[in-house]
Design an enzyme around this catalytic site. Structure first.
Site, mmCIF file in Angstrom:
data_model
loop_
_atom_site.group_PDB
_atom_site.id
_atom_site.type_symbol
_atom_site.label_atom_id
_atom_site.label_comp_id
_atom_site.label_asym_id
_atom_site.label_seq_id
_atom_site.Cartn_x
_atom_site.Cartn_y
_atom_site.Cartn_z
ATOM 1 N NE ARG A 16 75.001 59.006 -28.931
ATOM 2 C CZ ARG A 16 76.020 58.962 -28.051
ATOM 3 N NH1 ARG A 16 75.774 58.856 -26.770
ATOM 4 N NH2 ARG A 16 77.275 59.059 -28.459
ATOM 5 C CE LYS A 66 64.496 47.364 -27.176
ATOM 6 N NZ LYS A 66 65.743 47.100 -26.443
ATOM 7 N N GLY A 126 68.524 42.289 -11.363
ATOM 8 C CA GLY A 126 67.340 42.708 -12.114
ATOM 9 C C GLY A 126 66.726 41.519 -12.824
ATOM 10 C CG LEU A 153 62.957 35.215 -4.393
ATOM 11 C CD1 LEU A 153 64.315 35.089 -5.079
ATOM 12 C CD2 LEU A 153 62.994 34.562 -3.011
ATOM 13 C CE1 TYR A 216 73.459 54.521 -24.083
ATOM 14 C CE2 TYR A 216 74.831 56.470 -23.985
ATOM 15 C CZ TYR A 216 73.845 55.738 -24.596
ATOM 16 O OH TYR A 216 73.248 56.236 -25.711
HETATM 17 P P1 ATR Z 1 63.613 46.363 -18.210
HETATM 18 O O1 ATR Z 1 62.724 45.895 -19.323
HETATM 19 O O2 ATR Z 1 64.500 47.512 -18.561
HETATM 20 O O3 ATR Z 1 64.390 45.242 -17.603
HETATM 21 P P2 ATR Z 1 61.613 46.335 -16.146
HETATM 22 O O4 ATR Z 1 60.963 45.138 -16.749
HETATM 23 O O5 ATR Z 1 60.763 47.458 -15.662
HETATM 24 O O6 ATR Z 1 62.642 47.006 -17.114
HETATM 25 O O7 ATR Z 1 62.524 45.803 -14.945
HETATM 26 C C1 ATR Z 1 63.221 46.679 -14.126
HETATM 27 C C2 ATR Z 1 64.094 45.867 -13.173
HETATM 28 O O8 ATR Z 1 64.809 46.793 -12.336
HETATM 29 C C3 ATR Z 1 63.330 44.970 -12.228
HETATM 30 O O9 ATR Z 1 64.120 43.823 -11.967
HETATM 31 C C4 ATR Z 1 63.200 45.830 -10.971
HETATM 32 O O10 ATR Z 1 63.031 45.094 -9.781
HETATM 33 P P3 ATR Z 1 61.550 44.597 -9.333
HETATM 34 O O11 ATR Z 1 61.226 43.400 -10.202
HETATM 35 O O12 ATR Z 1 61.695 44.241 -7.905
HETATM 36 O O13 ATR Z 1 60.640 45.762 -9.584
HETATM 37 C C5 ATR Z 1 64.546 46.480 -10.973
HETATM 38 N N1 ATR Z 1 64.592 47.734 -10.201
HETATM 39 C C6 ATR Z 1 64.103 48.925 -10.547
HETATM 40 N N2 ATR Z 1 64.374 49.853 -9.620
HETATM 41 C C7 ATR Z 1 65.072 49.220 -8.640
HETATM 42 C C8 ATR Z 1 65.658 49.622 -7.405
HETATM 43 N N3 ATR Z 1 65.567 50.886 -6.975
HETATM 44 N N4 ATR Z 1 66.308 48.707 -6.670
HETATM 45 C C9 ATR Z 1 66.393 47.424 -7.098
HETATM 46 N N5 ATR Z 1 65.876 46.972 -8.257
HETATM 47 C C10 ATR Z 1 65.210 47.859 -9.014
#
Ligand code: ATR
Length: 262
Positions: A16, A66, A126, A153, A216
């Site tokens: 966007r 990025k 996250g 964790l 979003y």
């Molecule tokens: P981004 O750069 O967008 O933050 P990422 O580095 O892939 O993407 O991180 C995704 C986050 O979403 C992580 O914290 C992931 O948890 P894990 O570290 O345990 O993988 C979290 N995440 C993704 N799907 C999830 C789910 N179904 N339930 C809980 N946490 C989730």
């Protein structure tokens, strides 16, 4: 000739950013043209080199480039160094500069909602790149405690260890998603769960006053649960506009009002 800007990513069709920057330009009277650039996964560096060689003034960077943008810059802002990711590029004195405006975009979106950040206790769910990018700007904006809850964790603990030196004035803690409890003013969902359509279950022992979903335009079980509790909510469109305004400000020296574009 108008100033040339672009956003680079793969995929890029969904972006966007051109419509936002054209709307800011119209409002502020700046003559610019902002395009989308699809780079092959192994062609990021060549693509940005070509853009700036042809007189491009500034570029936004989106998924998955990025971190590559961060590595390519000769000069980085403090918040980009801490985020370890760059979403805004420009050339100055023949050098490639990089900044990260995502976190300030979130801060500005929260401020536009009139949710309090001063001395706030915030929970971020996250522990990926999205979380890393917002911690420093949230603390700069006044947050005094940030708890990072993650499914894995160890990843939250690592993030806390990495980020603690950057925000000595605040308390940073890690917790497991399963052990979520306590009271927070704002809860931010920075997981990719809504993007992949997965459910997040918030325990009853977790209490909060406001809920922000960084994604979003997607169904969000996180927002559904917040709404069921009667908590005010917002999703990430404001953050998207906020990061674009901050990039526009870096490049053009004029800051459009966020509220005018929500
Ligand atoms: P981004 O750069 O967008 O933050 P990422 O580095 O892939 O993407 O991180 C995704 C986050 O979403 C992580 O914290 C992931 O948890 P894990 O570290 O345990 O993988 C979290 N995440 C993704 N799907 C999830 C789910 N179904 N339930 C809980 N946490 C989730």
């Amino acid at each position: 000739m108008s100033k040339q800007f672009a956003v680079i990513g793969n995929p890029i069709e969904q972006s966007r950013s051109p419509e936002l920057h054209h709307a800011f330009a119209e409002k502020t009277g700046i003559n610019l043209s902002y395009s989308k650039r699809l780079a092959p996964l192994d062609g990021f560096a060549a693509n940005i080199e070509e853009f700036f060689a042809q007189g491009g003034m500034g570029m936004n960077v989106t998924v998955p480039f990025k971190e590559q943008a961060f590595a390519a810059c000769a000069v980085l802002t403090e918040r980009a160094k801490i985020a370890k990711a760059v979403n805004t590029l420009w050339m100055q004195d023949g050098k490639l500069y990089g900044d990260n405006t995502d976190g300030q975009g979130l801060v500005d979106a929260i401020k536009a909602l009139e949710w309090n950040l001063t001395d706030a206790e915030i929970l971020i769910i996250g522990a990926g790149g999205a979380t890393r990018g917002v911690i420093y700007p949230l603390v700069q904006a006044g947050a005094k405690k940030i708890v990072i809850a993650n499914r894995t964790l160890a990843r939250a603990e690592q993030l806390v260890t990495d980020l603690r030196p950057a925000v000595p004035q605040a308390t940073l803690e890690a917790t497991s998603l399963n052990d979520l409890a306590g009271h927070f003013e704002i809860v931010i969902n920075a997981t990719s769960a809504s993007l992949t359509g997965d459910a997040l279950v918030l325990p009853e022992a977790l209490q909060f006053e406001y809920a922000y979903e960084m994604a979003y335009g997607k169904p969000s079980s996180f927002l559904d649960q917040a709404k069921t509790r009667g908590v005010p909510t917002s999703e990430g469109y404001g953050m998207l506009v906020g990061q674009a305004i901050e990039a526009f400000y870096i490049w053009n020296g004029i800051k459009p009002e966020l509220k005018d574009f929500l």
